[in-house]
Design an enzyme around this catalytic site. Structure first.
Site, mmCIF file in Angstrom:
data_model
loop_
_atom_site.group_PDB
_atom_site.id
_atom_site.type_symbol
_atom_site.label_atom_id
_atom_site.label_comp_id
_atom_site.label_asym_id
_atom_site.label_seq_id
_atom_site.Cartn_x
_atom_site.Cartn_y
_atom_site.Cartn_z
ATOM 1 C CG HIS A 33 -2.077 0.699 1.246
ATOM 2 N ND1 HIS A 33 -1.871 1.739 1.926
ATOM 3 C CD2 HIS A 33 -2.941 1.159 0.499
ATOM 4 C CE1 HIS A 33 -2.713 3.018 2.130
ATOM 5 N NE2 HIS A 33 -3.646 1.870 1.046
ATOM 6 C CG HIS A 91 -3.564 8.623 -0.762
ATOM 7 N ND1 HIS A 91 -3.823 9.523 0.191
ATOM 8 C CD2 HIS A 91 -3.675 7.077 -0.859
ATOM 9 C CE1 HIS A 91 -5.954 9.365 0.076
ATOM 10 N NE2 HIS A 91 -5.044 7.540 0.247
HETATM 11 CA CA CA Z 1 -4.921 3.994 -2.585
#
Ligand code: CA
Length: 345
Positions: free
Chosen positions: A34, A76
């Site tokens: 992630h 992000h």
């Molecule tokens: Ca993502």
């Protein structure tokens, strides 16, 4: 990539039979890093992606946003002030809401920024205080999507592995309204790098249901994940759309487009009434019944889900109870090690 089971089809007896000496199809849950190995090095830097690669993950995640001059960068948020020094470098470029947006900057300007561990732009404090130090003189910079593809494919060449990419198009509706064709350009770039096929080791992921459908219209043939959450959390889809995507009717409709159902972990492990424990929901089983694989997000050692006492309890629940097909983690090595110890890879 998923390990494929081997079988031969026996026409005479109309049965699928295992080939002697070859492994039967196995449960092989996949691990997605992630934002890279973001529990250890600043998220979405090429350095943290390389670290994740070395940890033996299946996929490395890229969150994609777009610059003013239509370059696909990896970060992000649509804002660029939570992981960079933009507020110091370009103090007069914030919008009325006080935030700095990627789509107001050129790729060259973005390249001039320095990336750090994530922080709260209001307080300047680190979001995850136990992680990599916020203040260093290391000149991490923002990667562009093309560079990420080149790094993963370069490492695949030099190591002989075939690690995949897991690309999230962030807020396509927001970017389209700024005149920036983020979804089409992301699919075009995936295609240029050889990723656009049904058995691709690139997964496209989106929070926006209309954009999931549009991705197919734009010619995306690869795996496609619908990210689902309880309340929409400020994305384009409102809570009603995401609630419908949890109904049998919604799942059946979604499965015409998406191959992976990727809900927030809280939708799979619902907190018990007293908040001290959790209950397995039937959502994952229903999504599988509709024909989709089940992935979830996000496992963090330093922020365990409510009701779980330790890392092992989370892992057991994910891989023994939920039988997840895949999971996002900031600490991918923890998941990889658990799977190895449990003979799942
Ligand atoms: Ca993502």
């Amino acid at each position: 990539m998923a390990r494929k089971g081997f079988s031969l089809f026996c026409a005479a007896c109309m049965l699928a039979v295992a080939v002697p000496g070859m492994a039967a199809p196995q449960y092989h849950p996949e691990v997605a890093a992630h934002r890279g190995a973001s529990g250890y090095l600043p998220e979405h830097t090429l350095e943290t992606k390389a670290l994740a690669y070395a940890m033996g993950v299946d996929y490395i995640e890229q969150d994609v946003i777009m610059t003013k001059d239509k370059k696909l960068m990896v970060m992000h948020d649509v804002y660029i002030d939570t992981t960079t020094d933009v507020a110091k470098r370009f103090p007069d470029r914030k919008r009325k809401d006080g935030r700095y947006y990627a789509c107001d900057f050129t790729a060259d300007e973005i390249r001039s920024l320095r990336v750090s561990e994530r922080f709260n732009p209001k307080t300047g404090e680190a979001v995850f205080p136990k992680r990599f130090p916020l203040k260093t003189s290391i000149e991490y910079r923002v990667p562009f999507l093309e560079e990420e593809f080149q790094q993963v494919q370069g490492l695949n060449k030099s190591t002989g592995n075939s690690i995949g990419v897991y690309v999230e198009v962030k807020e396509p509706d927001f970017f389209e309204k700024q005149g920036l064709p983020i979804l089409k350009d992301t699919i075009d770039m995936l295609t240029r790098y050889g990723y656009n096929s049904p058995d691709s080791n690139a997964i496209l992921q989106i929070f926006d249901y209309d954009a999931v459908k549009k991705a197919r219209e734009l010619g995306w043939k690869g795996p496609l994940a619908m990210l689902v959450e309880a309340d929409g959390q400020g994305h384009k889809d409102d809570a009603a759309v995401h609630a419908w995507l949890q109904t049998d009717e919604g799942l059946k409709e979604l499965a015409k487009y998406a191959t992976i159902y990727a809900p927030d972990f809280e939708l799979l492990a619902v907190p018990s009434k007293d908040g001290k424990s959790y209950v397995k929901s039937d959502l994952g089983d229903r999504a599988r019944k509709a024909g989709m694989k089940l992935h979830t997000w996000t496992f963090r050692v330093d922020s365990l889900p409510k009701g779980f006492k330790d890392v092992d309890e989370v892992m057991d629940f994910c891989f023994k109870d939920l039988k997840l097909d895949g999971m996002f983690s900031d600490f991918p090595d923890v998941v990889v090690n658990y799977l190895k110890e449990n003979k799942l890879r």
